[in-house]
Design an enzyme around this catalytic site. Structure first.
Site: not given
Ligand code: HXC
Length: 258
Positions: A65, A109, A132
């Protein structure tokens, strides 16, 4: 339809969608995800299309992301925008088969997008990971649930907790990907596979995808029961009669999608 962050083209009976933000390694911003969901929904409705392939470029499928988009957000911003529901849930609702053709970085993502597809074809340079934790967050697009169901608990824990990455051969070994091909072949192979699937009986394909996905969403008795209902339902389709008659008459079946 023209999009800002993805490229869309039809190749025979396959809808090919390319994530197109090469300068930022195809980082997934909200707009891109919305475009992707919309393009998939369009292809899902198009009778001339039987399967879809999502790809990036040789350097990155998607490096996650868009960190710059998320950096200053609060929980309330995240909750109100709820991009995960409005993109991943739409992706999950796609009825036709989805193949991710992955090369280079497939992180965060990006990896969650790939594993939300039905199959993954990788190039030899693909790298899969969930980094992440490096950002003070953890995967929010389904990896804590879909990854263990795909590669098991041990590797998932390492990937999620300790940024363990898998190269293409490891991903093949752990069952994350279906095939690994050289860089100049992986996309072509994914398109060939998608076109083969797209040539099959459309309603049976759709119900078969749904049935296999149920194995990851429900317990055995319910999944087997759902399978049986869908199986019986197929006997009211024109294609079941055609498929079995074609076998008996030793000819190729002509699917009607009815
Ligand atoms: C925004 C990104 C990005 C990202 C790379 N870029 N990844 N921008 N969001 N996720 C940008 C960089 O800022 C840089 O822009 C350009 O892409 C090239 O990246 P470099 O870092 O210079 O390339 P390289 O040195 O080759 O390193 C590649 C990399 C690294 C190891 C993949 O870029 C990286 O670690 N990216 C972040 C990976 C990550 O943490 N992903 C998880 C995101 S969170 P400039 O302008 O400087 O040239 C997530 C949560 C999902 O995915 C939640 C559910 C939706």
């Amino acid at each position: 339809m023209t999009y800002q962050f993805i490229l869309s083209e039809k190749i025979k009976r396959v809808g090919l969608l390319r994530i197109n933000r090469p300068k930022v390694l195809n980082a997934l911003n909200g707009e891109l995800l919305a475009e992707l969901a919309q393009a998939l929904e369009e292809y899902d409705k198009a009778p001339e299309i039987g399967a879809m392939v999502i790809t990036g470029d040789d350097r990155a499928f998607a490096a996650g992301a868009d960190i710059k988009e998320m950096a200053e957000m609060s929980s309330v911003d995240m909750l109100l925008r709820d991009r995960i529901s409005s993109s991943w849930d739409r992706l999950r609702a796609i009825k036709k088969p989805l193949i991710a053709a992955v090369s280079g970085w497939c992180l965060g993502g990006g990896n969650e997008l790939a594993i939300a597809c039905d199959m993954i074809v990788a190039s030899q340079s693909a790298v899969f990971g969930q980094p992440e934790l490096n950002l003070g967050i953890f995967p929010g697009g389904g990896a804590t649930q879909r990854l263990p169901r795909t590669v098991g608990k041990a590797i998932s824990m390492e990937m999620v907790l300790n940024n363990r990455t898998l190269d293409a051969e490891e991903a093949l070994h752990y069952g994350l990907v279906n095939y690994v091909y050289p860089l100049d072949e992986y996309l072509e192979k994914a398109l060939t596979m998608a076109n083969e699937i797209a040539a099959r009986a459309p309603i049976a394909i759709q119900l078969a995808k749904q049935a296999v996905n149920r194995a990851f969403e429900t317990h055995l008795a319910e999944g087997v029961n759902d399978e049986r209902q869908a199986f019986y339902l197929l006997f009211s389709t024109v294609d079941q009669k055609e498929g079995m008659q074609a076998f008996i008459e030793k000819r190729t079946a002509e699917w009607k999608g009815r």
